[in-house]
Write an enzyme that holds these catalytic residues in place. Structure first.
Site, short mmCIF file in Angstrom:
data_model
loop_
_atom_site.label_atom_id
_atom_site.label_comp_id
_atom_site.label_asym_id
_atom_site.label_seq_id
_atom_site.Cartn_x
_atom_site.Cartn_y
_atom_site.Cartn_z
N ARG A 1 0.96 -1.34 -0.04
CA ARG A 1 0.05 -0.06 0.19
C ARG A 1 0.80 1.23 0.01
NH1 ARG A 1 -2.45 3.25 3.82
NH2 ARG A 1 -1.76 1.91 5.45
N ASP B 1 -4.59 13.08 -19.53
CA ASP B 1 -4.87 11.59 -19.82
C ASP B 1 -4.46 11.06 -21.05
OD1 ASP B 1 -6.13 9.02 -20.31
OD2 ASP B 1 -7.77 9.48 -19.20
N TYR C 1 -13.78 11.57 -20.97
CA TYR C 1 -14.06 10.01 -20.67
C TYR C 1 -15.53 10.26 -19.68
CZ TYR C 1 -14.03 5.71 -18.28
OH TYR C 1 -14.44 4.52 -17.60
N LYS D 1 -6.10 -0.28 -20.70
CA LYS D 1 -5.85 -0.28 -22.03
C LYS D 1 -4.59 -0.84 -22.78
CE LYS D 1 -9.64 2.03 -20.95
NZ LYS D 1 -10.30 2.08 -19.57
#
Length: 389
Positions: free
Chosen positions: A47, A173, A101, A198
């Protein structure tokens, strides 16, 4: 790692030196959630984003994007939300490009007001339009280029220069382009985000996100990241690193195939419009040429119908191009943004964003391009037959 290496070589070798004295040619997998602490200066914990398997990925992405440091997340939305909420405080203002998006738009519309964060959308995607909505409280400018799903192209350098003049942090992005086709940091942008689900993963079997930026901004985002907890496990990291090694060669084929299909589609009477920055008819073609090495594997096109039943007939007629969510895999995928990525937008919001019911987004894979064209031809024949019955 030696400077001035090619993208292909960096994909394979960058980050490999972090494996230490391991004799294998691949990074060993360390699935531990517990590490000894007495003989180290840094406490290692998944983490905390500091395991070897996490670090190797970031080293590779930094080499590809030209960044100093970064973080790997459990999803693209984890990367986006953690970055924005780490940079913004109540009372701050952020400017977004239009045509975001759908998931990012939903995050903004559902979460920002709760946190006292104000926002504006630029009326169009020129730097002059961004200037119109900048205020004295604007702390961040956030863009996508090429955008999802209309493949709009923004001038990265022009927006960067505007932001620097007003001391605003810039976030982009870069998912659709990938670091192989576009490196926004070289044009002055501060933070690059990827939905690694992606192209970085590339095989439709991984969900993750990434942030690449400076050491200082990474530290700021990290403070939020350890609280939000969007870290990634070692086994996924292993698969991500393996996928990144073939990123350059995959993108070369994606680029080649998408250009061939875009040229095929724009000549058809059944297609009203094709959105692809590699076409000379695209309004952002010249800007794309100046900031992209390749035009990517994504394109969209509007059928000459907005009847969703006709859209379904077209999709049902495809054999190799699969109607499925997401994008960027080795297989070709197609979807209707109105019923998938932008379904959370109201009909009015979709109309304002230019998302027609007949719009289809095509993620062009690495199959033989002529086989994909044959598949599309068959679907168009079936569509024409159904219209005239």
């Amino acid at each position: 790692m030696e400077e001035n290496l090619s993208q292909e070589t960096l994909c394979v070798h960058a980050g490999g030196e972090l494996a230490g004295d391991a004799q294998s040619v691949v990074t060993p997998v360390f699935p531990a959630s517990s590490y000894k602490y007495r003989q180290t200066t840094e406490n290692t914990y998944p983490r905390y984003f500091n395991t070897i398997n996490q670090k190797v990925i970031i080293e590779k992405l930094c080499a590809l994007e030209g960044g100093q440091d970064g973080l790997i997340f459990s999803s693209g939305m984890a990367a986006i939300s953690t970055t924005l909420f780490s940079l913004l405080q109540p009372g701050d203002h952020v400017v977004f490009c239009k045509g975001l998006y759908g998931g990012t738009y939903h995050l903004i519309s559902s979460e920002f007001e709760k946190r006292g964060i104000r926002y504006s959308f630029a009326p169009d995607n020129t730097s002059e339009a961004f200037l119109q909505v900048i205020t004295s409280q604007t702390k961040v400018i956030y863009i996508e280029t090429p955008s999802n799903p209309l493949l709009e192209v923004l001038d990265i350098q022009a927006i960067s220069l505007l932001a620097k003049k007003h001391q605003i942090v810039t976030v982009i992005d870069n998912t659709f382009a990938s670091p192989i086709n576009q490196n926004p940091i070289s044009f002055g942008f501060d933070i690059v985000i990827h939905s690694g689900t992606k192209y970085l993963g590339g095989h439709s079997d991984l969900c993750f996100g990434a942030v690449v930026t400076s050491a200082a901004l990474t530290k700021q985002i990290y403070e939020g990241a350890i609280n939000y907890g969007g870290s990634l496990n070692a086994l996924d990291c292993y698969l991500i690193e393996r996928s990144l090694k073939t990123l350059a060669i995959r993108m070369e084929k994606h680029n080649e195939n998408a250009l061939m299909l875009a040229n095929f589609l724009q000549g058809l009477p059944e297609v009203q419009r094709v959105y692809f920055p590699g076409l000379r008819s695209h309004p952002g073609h010249e800007i794309a040429k100046s900031q992209m090495r390749g035009f990517g594997g994504m394109l969209s096109f509007e059928l000459a119908t907005n009847d969703l039943k006709q859209v379904d007939i077209f999709l049902d007629s495809l054999q190799f191009i699969q109607p499925a969510m997401s994008l960027g895999g080795v297989e070709s995928l197609i979807c209707s943004p109105a019923t998938t990525s932008h379904v959370k937008l109201s009909p009015q919001e979709r109309e304002e964003a230019g998302i027609k019911d007949g719009l289809l987004r095509l993620s062009v894979g690495i199959e033989n391009a002529q086989d994909l064209i044959k598949d599309l031809k068959k679907a168009f024949i079936n569509l024409s037959t159904s219209v005239h019955v």
